[in-house]
Design a protein around this motif. Structure first.
Motif, PDB file in Angstrom:
ATOM      1  N   LYS A  30     -10.450 -12.501 -79.712  1.00  0.00           N
ATOM      2  CA  LYS A  30      -9.898 -11.607 -78.709  1.00  0.00           C
ATOM      3  C   LYS A  30     -10.703 -10.316 -78.678  1.00  0.00           C
ATOM      4  O   LYS A  30     -11.255  -9.886 -79.678  1.00  0.00           O
ATOM      5  CB  LYS A  30      -8.443 -11.297 -79.016  1.00  0.00           C
ATOM      6  N   THR A  31     -10.738  -9.689 -77.543  1.00  0.00           N
ATOM      7  CA  THR A  31     -11.439  -8.418 -77.391  1.00  0.00           C
ATOM      8  C   THR A  31     -10.533  -7.289 -77.858  1.00  0.00           C
ATOM      9  O   THR A  31      -9.300  -7.459 -77.941  1.00  0.00           O
ATOM     10  CB  THR A  31     -11.821  -8.184 -75.921  1.00  0.00           C
ATOM     11  N   PRO A  32     -11.088  -6.119 -78.156  1.00  0.00           N
ATOM     12  CA  PRO A  32     -10.242  -4.981 -78.525  1.00  0.00           C
ATOM     13  C   PRO A  32      -9.203  -4.660 -77.449  1.00  0.00           C
ATOM     14  O   PRO A  32      -8.074  -4.278 -77.759  1.00  0.00           O
ATOM     15  CB  PRO A  32     -11.239  -3.834 -78.693  1.00  0.00           C
ATOM     16  N   GLU A  33      -9.583  -4.832 -76.208  1.00  0.00           N
ATOM     17  CA  GLU A  33      -8.637  -4.556 -75.121  1.00  0.00           C
ATOM     18  C   GLU A  33      -7.449  -5.506 -75.164  1.00  0.00           C
ATOM     19  O   GLU A  33      -6.304  -5.116 -74.952  1.00  0.00           O
ATOM     20  CB  GLU A  33      -9.338  -4.657 -73.757  1.00  0.00           C
ATOM     21  N   GLU A  34      -7.715  -6.782 -75.455  1.00  0.00           N
ATOM     22  CA  GLU A  34      -6.636  -7.769 -75.552  1.00  0.00           C
ATOM     23  C   GLU A  34      -5.734  -7.494 -76.754  1.00  0.00           C
ATOM     24  O   GLU A  34      -4.531  -7.697 -76.686  1.00  0.00           O
ATOM     25  CB  GLU A  34      -7.203  -9.180 -75.665  1.00  0.00           C
ATOM     26  N   LEU A  35      -6.333  -7.041 -77.844  1.00  0.00           N
ATOM     27  CA  LEU A  35      -5.556  -6.780 -79.051  1.00  0.00           C
ATOM     28  C   LEU A  35      -4.678  -5.540 -78.923  1.00  0.00           C
ATOM     29  O   LEU A  35      -3.602  -5.480 -79.495  1.00  0.00           O
ATOM     30  CB  LEU A  35      -6.487  -6.633 -80.258  1.00  0.00           C
ATOM     31  N   THR A  36      -5.139  -4.541 -78.191  1.00  0.00           N
ATOM     32  CA  THR A  36      -4.368  -3.298 -78.074  1.00  0.00           C
ATOM     33  C   THR A  36      -3.492  -3.247 -76.820  1.00  0.00           C
ATOM     34  O   THR A  36      -2.696  -2.320 -76.675  1.00  0.00           O
ATOM     35  CB  THR A  36      -5.310  -2.078 -78.069  1.00  0.00           C
ATOM     36  N   LYS A  37      -3.591  -4.233 -75.960  1.00  0.00           N
ATOM     37  CA  LYS A  37      -2.790  -4.257 -74.736  1.00  0.00           C
ATOM     38  C   LYS A  37      -1.281  -4.157 -75.007  1.00  0.00           C
ATOM     39  O   LYS A  37      -0.586  -3.414 -74.315  1.00  0.00           O
ATOM     40  CB  LYS A  37      -3.113  -5.499 -73.917  1.00  0.00           C
ATOM     41  N   PRO A  38      -0.741  -4.853 -76.016  1.00  0.00           N
ATOM     42  CA  PRO A  38       0.700  -4.730 -76.271  1.00  0.00           C
ATOM     43  C   PRO A  38       1.117  -3.307 -76.661  1.00  0.00           C
ATOM     44  O   PRO A  38       2.265  -2.932 -76.475  1.00  0.00           O
ATOM     45  CB  PRO A  38       0.951  -5.698 -77.430  1.00  0.00           C
ATOM     46  N   CYS A  39       0.188  -2.522 -77.187  1.00  0.00           N
ATOM     47  CA  CYS A  39       0.539  -1.158 -77.616  1.00  0.00           C
ATOM     48  C   CYS A  39       0.892  -0.241 -76.453  1.00  0.00           C
ATOM     49  O   CYS A  39       1.565   0.763 -76.644  1.00  0.00           O
ATOM     50  CB  CYS A  39      -0.608  -0.548 -78.422  1.00  0.00           C
ATOM     51  N   VAL A  40       0.440  -0.557 -75.276  1.00  0.00           N
ATOM     52  CA  VAL A  40       0.740   0.289 -74.119  1.00  0.00           C
ATOM     53  C   VAL A  40       1.783  -0.337 -73.206  1.00  0.00           C
ATOM     54  O   VAL A  40       2.006   0.136 -72.098  1.00  0.00           O
ATOM     55  CB  VAL A  40      -0.544   0.631 -73.329  1.00  0.00           C
ATOM     56  N   ALA A  41       2.427  -1.396 -73.675  1.00  0.00           N
ATOM     57  CA  ALA A  41       3.434  -2.077 -72.858  1.00  0.00           C
ATOM     58  C   ALA A  41       4.652  -1.199 -72.618  1.00  0.00           C
ATOM     59  O   ALA A  41       5.251  -1.245 -71.553  1.00  0.00           O
ATOM     60  CB  ALA A  41       3.846  -3.392 -73.509  1.00  0.00           C
ATOM     61  N   SER A  42       5.023  -0.412 -73.610  1.00  0.00           N
ATOM     62  CA  SER A  42       6.162   0.498 -73.456  1.00  0.00           C
ATOM     63  C   SER A  42       5.983   1.663 -74.413  1.00  0.00           C
ATOM     64  O   SER A  42       5.111   1.646 -75.285  1.00  0.00           O
ATOM     65  CB  SER A  42       7.484  -0.228 -73.757  1.00  0.00           C
ATOM     66  N   GLU A  43       6.811   2.650 -74.269  1.00  0.00           N
ATOM     67  CA  GLU A  43       6.722   3.815 -75.157  1.00  0.00           C
ATOM     68  C   GLU A  43       7.047   3.423 -76.602  1.00  0.00           C
ATOM     69  O   GLU A  43       6.424   3.920 -77.538  1.00  0.00           O
ATOM     70  CB  GLU A  43       7.687   4.908 -74.688  1.00  0.00           C
ATOM     71  N   GLU A  44       7.992   2.513 -76.780  1.00  0.00           N
ATOM     72  CA  GLU A  44       8.363   2.078 -78.126  1.00  0.00           C
ATOM     73  C   GLU A  44       7.214   1.365 -78.824  1.00  0.00           C
ATOM     74  O   GLU A  44       6.954   1.600 -80.003  1.00  0.00           O
ATOM     75  CB  GLU A  44       9.598   1.167 -78.089  1.00  0.00           C
TER      76      GLU A  44
END
Length: 109
Positions: free
Chosen positions: A21-35
């Motif tokens: 996976k790319t870094p973008e794919e790995l960090t995508k869940p981190c910006v899904a919500s504020e929590e």
């Protein structure tokens, strides 16, 4: 006789390959919500504290860093202003102190 290695090579070549996976794919869940963003930042803060302080305390224990350099190096970071970051930094400090109980590190207040 040549058929056996050929069949083995054919089977291996047919095995599916999963790309990393790319870094973008790995960090995508981190910006899904504020929590989730808070959770990702919190884990990052904790591991940053553990890794940094473990290295510094290890260097102090080995005598590589002189004791008079501690106030500047291990001063509590002033950039931590969010409560959850303070909690996780202090958790990292607590974790490092389990391995280096004489290390002069203090929690963030």
């Amino acid at each position: 006789m040549k058929l056996f290695p050929f069949v083995g090579a054919l089977i291996l070549s047919a095995t599916p390959v999963h790309a990393s996976k790319t870094p973008e794919e790995l960090t995508k869940p981190c910006v899904a919500s504020e929590e989730t963003q808070i959770a990702c930042e919190s884990i990052g803060t904790m591991y940053a504290a553990i890794m940094t302080l473990t290295v510094l305390c290890g260097l102090r224990e080995e005598g590589v860093l002189p004791p008079n350099s501690w106030p500047g190096i291990l001063a509590a970071p002033t950039s931590i202003d969010k409560d959850y970051e303070k909690v996780m930094w202090n958790y990292g400090v607590k974790s490092v102190l389990e391995d280096y109980p004489t290390c002069p590190i203090k929690p963030v207040r």
